[in-house]
Write an enzyme that holds these catalytic residues in place. Structure first.
Site, mmCIF file in Angstrom:
data_model
loop_
_atom_site.group_PDB
_atom_site.id
_atom_site.type_symbol
_atom_site.label_atom_id
_atom_site.label_comp_id
_atom_site.label_asym_id
_atom_site.label_seq_id
_atom_site.Cartn_x
_atom_site.Cartn_y
_atom_site.Cartn_z
ATOM 1 N N HIS A 80 13.249 2.885 9.259
ATOM 2 C CA HIS A 80 12.495 2.674 8.019
ATOM 3 C C HIS A 80 11.844 3.955 7.500
ATOM 4 O O HIS A 80 11.291 3.963 6.405
ATOM 5 C CB HIS A 80 11.412 1.610 8.225
ATOM 6 C CG HIS A 80 10.251 2.084 9.043
ATOM 7 N ND1 HIS A 80 10.284 2.139 10.408
ATOM 8 C CD2 HIS A 80 9.045 2.553 8.680
ATOM 9 C CE1 HIS A 80 9.143 2.614 10.852
ATOM 10 N NE2 HIS A 80 8.359 2.879 9.839
HETATM 11 C C1 UD1 Z 1 4.633 1.629 6.384
HETATM 12 C C2 UD1 Z 1 3.843 2.758 7.042
HETATM 13 C C3 UD1 Z 1 4.516 3.172 8.339
HETATM 14 C C4 UD1 Z 1 4.758 1.966 9.249
HETATM 15 C C5 UD1 Z 1 5.558 0.943 8.457
HETATM 16 C C6 UD1 Z 1 5.877 -0.292 9.264
HETATM 17 C C7 UD1 Z 1 2.729 4.277 5.464
HETATM 18 C C8 UD1 Z 1 2.749 5.612 4.828
HETATM 19 N N1 UD1 Z 1 3.800 3.951 6.204
HETATM 20 O O1 UD1 Z 1 5.883 2.169 5.992
HETATM 21 O O2 UD1 Z 1 3.680 4.080 9.018
HETATM 22 O O3 UD1 Z 1 5.482 2.383 10.384
HETATM 23 O O4 UD1 Z 1 4.795 0.574 7.303
HETATM 24 O O5 UD1 Z 1 6.845 -1.054 8.582
HETATM 25 O O6 UD1 Z 1 1.761 3.562 5.312
HETATM 26 N N2 UD1 Z 1 8.483 -3.326 0.827
HETATM 27 C C9 UD1 Z 1 8.812 -4.612 0.481
HETATM 28 N N3 UD1 Z 1 8.058 -5.631 0.986
HETATM 29 C C10 UD1 Z 1 6.998 -5.422 1.808
HETATM 30 C C11 UD1 Z 1 6.656 -4.093 2.138
HETATM 31 C C12 UD1 Z 1 7.411 -3.062 1.647
HETATM 32 O O7 UD1 Z 1 9.761 -4.851 -0.244
HETATM 33 O O8 UD1 Z 1 6.362 -6.399 2.246
HETATM 34 C C13 UD1 Z 1 9.329 -2.201 0.324
HETATM 35 C C14 UD1 Z 1 8.875 -1.654 -0.986
HETATM 36 O O9 UD1 Z 1 9.997 -1.273 -1.707
HETATM 37 C C15 UD1 Z 1 8.109 -0.401 -0.596
HETATM 38 C C16 UD1 Z 1 8.867 0.055 0.644
HETATM 39 O O10 UD1 Z 1 9.303 -1.139 1.273
HETATM 40 O O11 UD1 Z 1 8.068 0.536 -1.602
HETATM 41 C C17 UD1 Z 1 8.045 0.849 1.606
HETATM 42 O O12 UD1 Z 1 6.856 0.131 1.962
HETATM 43 P P1 UD1 Z 1 5.506 0.908 2.348
HETATM 44 O O13 UD1 Z 1 4.473 -0.049 2.776
HETATM 45 O O14 UD1 Z 1 5.138 1.840 1.266
HETATM 46 O O15 UD1 Z 1 5.916 1.808 3.576
HETATM 47 P P2 UD1 Z 1 6.756 1.424 4.882
HETATM 48 O O16 UD1 Z 1 8.047 2.150 4.800
HETATM 49 O O17 UD1 Z 1 6.791 -0.029 5.165
#
Ligand code: UD1
Length: 379
Positions: free
Chosen positions: A205
């Site tokens: 991820h």
């Molecule tokens: C975040 C944390 C990371 C952790 C990870 C666990 C930061 C910078 N990163 O990364 O340290 O290891 O969580 O998973 O805080 N999205 C969805 N649904 C959700 C959540 C996310 O569709 O419920 C998608 C969205 O397109 C979003 C992308 O995933 O833009 C990334 O989500 P985000 O929470 O920004 O960061 P993670 O990659 O999940």
């Protein structure tokens, strides 16, 4: 005494579990959970609260996704209102996500004491957003709970040793607490048609692997290994799903599935021949469940797993991934009695949350915390 935990992303729900259970055993403590809404999908959030039997969040800020600036700024604004409303004696932050950063920064600016659980981790790679988040959280916190000796050493080097306590790892508490339940209740092997010991689990991820050409290299290498060696089950984080689904020619033996709940993940990892991941938490969960890991990164915060020979860094290089994968499939388990005992020494025996909560409550009771004065300052 009013304690407020801020969480927002999947690994934080796991870390919160043992702390919430331990706090619930103390009379006179009110523990409120604020969910920032960073993770909002049912499979990324609700199911974790259900399976980990977490208290329902008192407040959900529903921040959702966005650029780092937008997401963090939204959190700061909404957290300030929540902290004003709740007037907590202390704010507890977990790990290294944008939710950690925002909560630590917001609370400290409001003169609310902040404690950081999983403090002192360093990858020494500032291209990782988490590295910035954890440095800021450590330097704005008033009390630091370091999971390992290595983490404690980092804090000492940065002049934070006086605020820090080495406690063991709450993720180990969670694995120990939930393992038997996972074994008994999860049906994920049957659902995915997997045989114990004859499959691998993969997750990715991190932006370094999902937002670059590395994704194509990793996915095609795993697809080939799934065909030649072992089926690989690959739960897809929403960040990576659209790009992986577009890749042509992936083997059916690379089983692309939705994100799995905590207990299913424990079961998959426990029964897998190996884990391939870029997650921090999963590297340790693999070690705790006695499954070798190959880490799809150039660095790791959990250096003890490398030293014990149960984890190998391979980056996104196809040759290194292939060699490490074939080695893990073809070798005896590296988990002998010596390794298992050293895992206990490094990460604790499942009581880290109690160690943290006992210290936290004693520390909060010290006169110089002057909690009521702090409260007045931000009221
Ligand atoms: C975040 C944390 C990371 C952790 C990870 C666990 C930061 C910078 N990163 O990364 O340290 O290891 O969580 O998973 O805080 N999205 C969805 N649904 C959700 C959540 C996310 O569709 O419920 C998608 C969205 O397109 C979003 C992308 O995933 O833009 C990334 O989500 P985000 O929470 O920004 O960061 P993670 O990659 O999940």
């Amino acid at each position: 005494m009013k304690l407020l935990s801020v969480v927002g992303a999947r690994p934080q729900f796991v870390k919160l579990g043992p702390i919430a259970r331990s706090l619930a055993r103390h009379a006179g403590v009110t523990h409120t959970i604020v969910h920032t809404g960073q993770h909002y999908d049912e499979k990324m959030s609700t199911v974790f609260f259900d399976q980990l039997e977490l208290p329902k969040p008192g407040i959900n800020l529903e921040v959702g996704s966005g650029s780092h600036a937008v997401q963090s700024a939204d959190m700061l604004t909404r957290l300030e209102a929540a902290f004003l409303k709740e007037s907590p004696d202390v704010v507890i932050v977990y790990g290294d996500t944008n939710s950690t950063l925002a909560a630590a920064l917001c609370a400290t600016k409001m003169h609310i004491p902040v404690v950081h659980i999983e403090a002192g981790l360093r990858s020494f790679n500032r291209a990782m957003p988490e590295e910035i988040n954890r440095i800021v959280a450590d330097h704005t916190s008033d009390r630091l709970y370091a999971p390992t000796e290595t983490a404690m050493t980092h804090l000492q080097r940065e002049g934070l040793g006086d605020k820090a306590v080495q406690t063991g790892d709450v993720m180990r508490d969670a694995v120990i607490f939930h393992s038997a339940q996972a074994t008994a209740s999860s049906t994920v092997l049957e659902t995915q048609n997997l045989t114990p010991g004859e499959f691998a689990v993969c997750t990715i991820h991190r932006p370094a692997n999902t937002d670059t050409d590395a994704l194509v290299t990793i996915a095609s290498t795993l697809s080939r290994l799934a065909d030649q060696q072992l089926p690989i089950v690959f739960p897809l984080h929403p960040r990576v799903r659209p790009a992986v689904m577009k890749l042509p020619g992936l083997s059916d033996k690379l089983q692309l599935i939705d994100p799995v709940p905590y207990l299913d993940m424990l079961k998959l990892v426990a029964e897998a021949r190996l884990v391939a991941t870029d997650s921090g938490g999963l590297q340790k969960e693999a070690a705790f469940l006695e499954t070798p890991c190959i880490t799809l990164r150039e660095d790791t915060e959990w250096v003890e797993t490398l030293e014990l020979g149960v984890n190998r860094l391979v980056g996104s290089d196809p040759v290194q991934i292939t060699n490490a994968f074939e080695h893990a499939v073809g070798s005896d388990s590296p988990f002998n009695a010596d390794v298992l005992s050293k895992l206990n020494n490094h990460y604790g025996t499942g009581h880290s949350a109690d160690i943290i909560v006992d210290d936290l409550l004693s520390w909060l009771a010290l006169p110089d915390q002057n909690i009521s004065a702090n409260r007045n300052k931000h009221a």
